[in-house]
Design an enzyme around this catalytic site. Structure first.
Site, PDB file in Angstrom:
ATOM      1  CG  ASP A 108      31.629 -25.911  -5.317  1.00  0.00           C
ATOM      2  OD1 ASP A 108      32.578 -26.462  -5.906  1.00  0.00           O
ATOM      3  OD2 ASP A 108      30.661 -25.382  -5.892  1.00  0.00           O
TER       4      ASP A 108
HETATM    5  N1  URA Z   1      27.999 -28.112  -8.833  1.00  0.00           N
HETATM    6  C1  URA Z   1      28.485 -27.051  -8.174  1.00  0.00           C
HETATM    7  O1  URA Z   1      28.404 -25.935  -8.663  1.00  0.00           O
HETATM    8  N2  URA Z   1      29.043 -27.247  -6.992  1.00  0.00           N
HETATM    9  C2  URA Z   1      29.139 -28.452  -6.404  1.00  0.00           C
HETATM   10  O2  URA Z   1      29.651 -28.567  -5.299  1.00  0.00           O
HETATM   11  C3  URA Z   1      28.623 -29.544  -7.095  1.00  0.00           C
HETATM   12  C4  URA Z   1      28.067 -29.356  -8.326  1.00  0.00           C
END
Ligand code: URA
Length: 252
Positions: A108
């Site tokens: 993310d």
């Molecule tokens: N899980 C998440 O919630 N976000 C990420 O970026 C990676 C794993």
């Protein structure tokens, strides 16, 4: 096996992609554990790594010539897509632009930590496909202190709107920091799991991808993988060949 006059020696190709020293690779071939296009290979055989299908113990290897793989410590605020319609900074802008590489899976925008970038599509496929089960470990700073029961729920699996999560490894590292290891990689999975136990994530850092970890990479820094790391990674995504088998052919 069809003999090629041209091409690269098989043991050299195996060593180059990180399967072990030249000697280890020769022993694998001698032990008849290597096939080329489905036929048992002989020592000294010449192969074309671009077109020949090379396998060890039946597991097809990733032999792309000119492949590069970078390990990046992704800072928060950078997007994982190759280009962003909103003009936000992207991870590919942090690494060399030639050859063109792509991220292996996604983090993310606000997630920090280790991300692989490569031009090797086969490696990407293996690392992201759930059947290979490559572990990803995260440190999640969360709101409030999760109870032991909450941590247990993470371990047992949690019902999310896209189904149950597989059991995770989870422990409380500090009062409000959870260490969690998953191998599925669903969208925003860790954030949604923490939300589900009532402790939303405030900061999320990926600290390990399979065998790869590096505490010395500063945010925004990257480096190419070492030969030893490539070897470990190939092993992690080679089904049916355990680490011991590949390092000690013919022994034990
Ligand atoms: N899980 C998440 O919630 N976000 C990420 O970026 C990676 C794993």
């Amino acid at each position: 096996m069809i003999e090629r006059a041209d091409g690269e020696r098989l043991q050299k190709v195996l060593a180059r992609i990180g399967l072990g020293s030249r000697r280890v690779c020769e022993d694998l071939i001698d032990a008849e554990r290597v096939t080329v296009n489905g036929e048992i290979a002989v020592l000294g055989a010449r192969v074309d790594p671009d077109t020949d299908v090379i396998a060890v113990d039946g597991a097809v290897l990733s032999t792309v010539v000119g492949a590069v793989t970078y390990l990046l410590n992704k800072p928060a605020g950078v997007v994982t897509t190759a280009s962003d319609t909103h003009g936000r900074p992207t991870v590919v802008e942090l690494v060399p632009d030639d050859p063109r590489v792509f991220s292996v899976g996604r983090l993310d925008m606000d997630t920090e930590g280790l991300l692989l970038l490569t031009n090797n599509g086969d490696l990407t496929h293996r690392l992201t496909h759930p059947s290979f089960g490559v572990e990803k470990e995260y440190l999640a700073s969360v709101r409030g202190r999760p109870s032991r029961a909450a941590i247990r729920r993470l371990r047992e699996g949690i019902e999310l709107d896209d189904g149950m999560t597989a059991p995770a490894k989870a422990s409380l590292l500090e009062p409000e920091v959870v260490r969690i290891t998953i191998h599925e990689g669903r969208n925003r999975q860790v954030r949604r799991m923490m939300e589900a136990i009532g402790h939303p994530v405030e900061r999320l850092v990926r600290v390990r991808i399979g065998p790869l970890a590096d505490r010395s990479l500063a945010p925004g820094e990257w480096r190419t993988l070492t030969d030893a790391e490539m070897l470990d990674l190939q092993r992690a995504v080679t089904v049916g060949a355990s680490q011991e088998e590949l390092t000690e052919p013919g022994t034990g």
